[in-house]
Scaffold this active site. Structure first.
Site, mmCIF file in Angstrom:
data_model
loop_
_atom_site.group_PDB
_atom_site.id
_atom_site.type_symbol
_atom_site.label_atom_id
_atom_site.label_comp_id
_atom_site.label_asym_id
_atom_site.label_seq_id
_atom_site.Cartn_x
_atom_site.Cartn_y
_atom_site.Cartn_z
ATOM 1 N N HIS A 474 0.796 -1.135 -0.065
ATOM 2 C CA HIS A 474 0.208 -0.006 -0.065
ATOM 3 C C HIS A 474 0.747 1.382 -0.117
ATOM 4 O O HIS A 474 0.763 2.196 -0.955
ATOM 5 C CB HIS A 474 -0.979 0.066 1.450
ATOM 6 N N GLU A 475 1.847 1.409 0.975
ATOM 7 C CA GLU A 475 2.696 2.493 1.059
ATOM 8 C C GLU A 475 3.549 2.659 0.016
ATOM 9 O O GLU A 475 4.068 3.748 -0.548
ATOM 10 C CB GLU A 475 3.508 2.336 2.187
ATOM 11 N N HIS A 478 1.738 4.391 -2.889
ATOM 12 C CA HIS A 478 1.889 6.098 -2.742
ATOM 13 C C HIS A 478 3.160 6.434 -3.305
ATOM 14 O O HIS A 478 3.403 7.436 -3.810
ATOM 15 C CB HIS A 478 1.866 6.272 -1.081
ATOM 16 N N HIS A 481 3.369 6.633 -6.787
ATOM 17 C CA HIS A 481 2.757 7.920 -7.341
ATOM 18 C C HIS A 481 3.489 9.307 -7.191
ATOM 19 O O HIS A 481 3.613 10.004 -8.165
ATOM 20 C CB HIS A 481 1.329 8.067 -6.458
#
Length: 692
Positions: A474-475, A478, A481
């Site tokens: 998940h991190e 990010h 991104h």
């Protein structure tokens, strides 16, 4: 960092080392106050010059000038606040308390500046005649929105009060986060006797021994309030009395009488946010906050939350009945309590799926999961990662990697900081020491993931639960991104998008972890290097929807309380704990489940407030992620090149250069369909009417 300042201030000098990374080997805490003072002086002069420019406003002398301004301040603040979260100290906390209102005042000096607003408003009104390209038009529009939403066009008295509110909220937000950290640091459950370890797996015993050593208690075992410590303890400890003791401390963070009590802090924050919203012409803070998101209105967010609440409540009731039956079978005469749920859920998972997390954990090594996250990024986007040891970092635990794109050119520096420690705030997050931009030449991003995994004993690899591994992915989503951003203007860079879209790139990335193709390659035993046996892998994947009633309720309850708390418009202080209690009673919250984040320690919404009235965003983005990954699943290739290219171009590299709905449709070819979310969580059957 060093402890004493020597010579010139390295925060204010050009950073000429590898990747122009912060020179941590030369930094001292004593450098920050003078650096902030100098950087703020420089930034104020830049803003004053733009506002006082006697020439007619142009895109160059106003918008691009704003984008170029404050770079030294950004540099100093990025280093400082990364340290404040990942490796704090009493000295850093003191500076944080001092600087928070100062930075808020500076932000007000920009966004409540009437002269600046007039220049921007004039440009916005004439935007069709300026010959702007799409990205320039977007950055102008976002500046106009930001100044309007800050209140720059309001009368003097309203702007003065908004500035006062902004400064006070900055102080309160810093205080809230520091209080939670203080409560977490202050509590340890020391396991003295051999029986205190009953039920705990070897890896957790080793981690508890390491935690004890770190706190000067060598030879003992310590459970902390970090999730990587407390949650597995609640999951495995056979000592119900100790589970209750630890759980009560965990649930009560920020709710202790004394200097770390967050109840009055949160109450004042809610009241001031309501006042700010009314000054800006909104019915409530929730209405204000959501007006500039994909959801647009609180009702849209509530509709989504309500759509999962009812089926999740029914599923949680079935789960609770199964746990209660297990207790009865064991001869217990007590009702399942919050400190029992994880313990008996783990027993039920083992019974129903023949799956024991202790059996899967040896196959989920931290290093292998990092490698898996890198591999998926390579297959999807052509990235490669090379670890380097020549860049000083903020803590010895941290690791850095140069990230290369397909043509071999560097695209970013990635820093991973994976282990829990007393100086680190709890949770997991992505941040940046520098964002990507190319206004005056290519500036490559320096992105960091901060996590809180339990460190293994000396000489042993750190092993993750499947939830831990999912958090890592998940991190890293990010991080991608931020690293893949390819925009000109800093305002639009990377993760600078609405909160109910920012979680889409991170949540969709989690899906790659769960694919058999990935697990067969990277889930390997830490001793034998054998891949996870197929029967175990199948059980792991079958159990993905296990306990989803519980997981959905604890999350959704937090989101609903957050939303409803910010729909209030209190004139006086609000009792946030009483509000929480009443709202949960109205919802029919099961007694055996508590909110994932109770209000007095709900840092997402109070410590800086990035998710205030926006905690629903994870679920909103999960609609996008479930629907979006379905495109890869339907293609039969989880790395399907054309889909990966669209995901890259429209989402990961696009920053905020386009409206998020348009970005999603550009990738998927249509608007998202929410049915995939209910199916993913197992809250409806594939053949049900809700899924059709």
């Amino acid at each position: 960092m060093t402890h004493e300042a020597e010579g010139a201030n390295p925060l204010l000098e050009p950073w000429g080392g590898p990747f122009e990374a912060p020179p941590f080997e030369r930094l001292s805490v004593t450098h920050f106050r003078p650096a902030f003072e100098a950087a703020l002086g420089e930034a104020r002069a830049e803003i004053a010059a733009i506002a006082a420019n006697s020439g007619a406003p142009t895109f160059t002398n106003t918008i691009e000038a704003l984008e170029r301004g404050g770079r030294t301040l950004d540099k100093v603040a990025n280093v400082f606040f990364n340290l404040a979260g990942a490796d704090s100290s009493p000295e850093i906390e003191a500076i944080e308390r001092e600087i928070a209102p100062v930075l808020a005042r500076h932000r007000n000096e920009i966004y409540l500046n009437a002269a600046l607003y007039q220049r921007i408003a004039g440009l916005y009104e004439a935007r069709e005649t300026l010959g702007l390209d799409p990205e320039q038009a977007r950055v102008l529009e976002r500046y106009h929105v930001a100044f309007s939403r800050a209140g720059a066009g309001l009368p003097d008295a309203a702007r003065t009060r908004l500035a006062e509110i902004g400064e006070r909220l900055a102080v309160l937000g810093a205080q809230f986060g520091q209080n939670v950290l203080a409560d977490e640091k202050a509590y340890t459950l020391v396991l003295e006797a051999a029986d205190d370890l009953a039920g705990l797996p070897d890896w957790l015993v080793a981690a508890a021994a390491r935690a004890a050593e770190d706190r000067g208690l060598a030879g003992k075992h310590v459970i902390t309030l970090g999730r990587s410590s407390i949650e597995p303890f609640l999951q495995y400890s056979a000592r119900r009395d100790l589970r209750e003791k630890a759980f009560r401390a965990w649930a009560a963070r920020g709710e202790q009488e004394g200097p770390t009590d967050n109840r009055a802090v949160a109450s004042e924050i809610v009241r001031l946010r309501g006042e700010r919203a009314r000054l800006l012409g909104f019915e409530s803070f929730a209405h204000y906050r959501l007006a500039d998101t994909m959801a647009k209105t609180p009702q849209a967010a509530r509709d989504l939350l309500d759509s999962v609440w009812t089926p999740a409540l029914a599923q949680a009731a079935r789960e609770e009945a199964a746990l209660q039956a297990m207790i009865a079978e064991e001869g217990g005469n007590f009702k399942v309590a919050p400190w029992d749920w994880r313990y008996y859920a783990e027993k039920r998972r083992k019974a129903e799926f023949d799956l024991d997390e202790n059996a899967t954990k040896p196959y989920l090594q931290l290093d292998k999961m990092i490698e898996a996250a890198f591999y998926a990024a390579n297959r999807l986007f052509g990235l490669t990662f090379a670890e380097r040891r020549d860049i000083p970092l903020h803590h010895p635990d941290a690791r850095s990697f140069t990230v290369f794109e397909r043509n071999g050119a560097p695209v970013a520096l990635f820093i991973g900081d994976y282990f829990a420690r007393p100086s680190k705030h709890s949770g997991a997050w992505m941040n940046a020491f520098r964002v990507q931009e190319k206004l005056d030449g290519e500036v490559l991003p320096i992105v960091v993931n901060v996590l809180n995994f339990a460190r293994a004993g000396e000489g042993s690899p750190s092993l993750l639960s499947f939830d831990d591994a999912r958090t890592l992915f998940h991190e890293f989503g990010h991080a991608l991104h931020g690293m893949l951003s390819n925009v000109t203007y800093p305002l639009l860079s990377g993760t600078n998008v609405s909160t109910d879209f920012v979680e889409f790139p991170s949540q969709v990335y989690e899906n790659w972890l769960e694919q058999p193709e990935m697990l067969r390659r990277f889930a390997r035993h830490y001793v034998t290097d054998e891949p996870m046996p197929e029967p175990l892998l199948e059980k792991l994947l079958l159990a993905r929807r296990f306990n989803q009633g519980f997981a959905t309720i604890e999350y959704t309850a937090s989101a609903l309380v957050d939303l409803d708390l910010h729909l209030t418009v209190p004139e006086d202080e609000v009792d946030v704990v009483a509000f929480e209690k009443k709202r949960l009673e109205q919802l029919g919250m099961p007694e055996a489940i508590i909110m994932r984040h109770r209000t007095p320690h709900f840092q997402h919404i109070f410590s800086g407030g990035g998710y205030a009235a926006g905690y629903y965003s994870y679920l909103w983005s999960e609609v996008l992620d479930a629907d979006g990954f379905e495109a890869f699943a339907e293609s039969g290739d989880i790395f399907q090149p054309q889909l990966a290219e669209k995901l890259h171009d429209h989402v990961y590299s696009a920053g905020n250069t386009r409206d998020p709905e348009a970005a999603y449709i550009g990738f998927r070819g249509r608007a998202p369909e929410p049915k995939a979310l209910l199916l993913k969580r197992g809250l409806v059957d594939a053949d049900s009417e809700e899924a059709k």
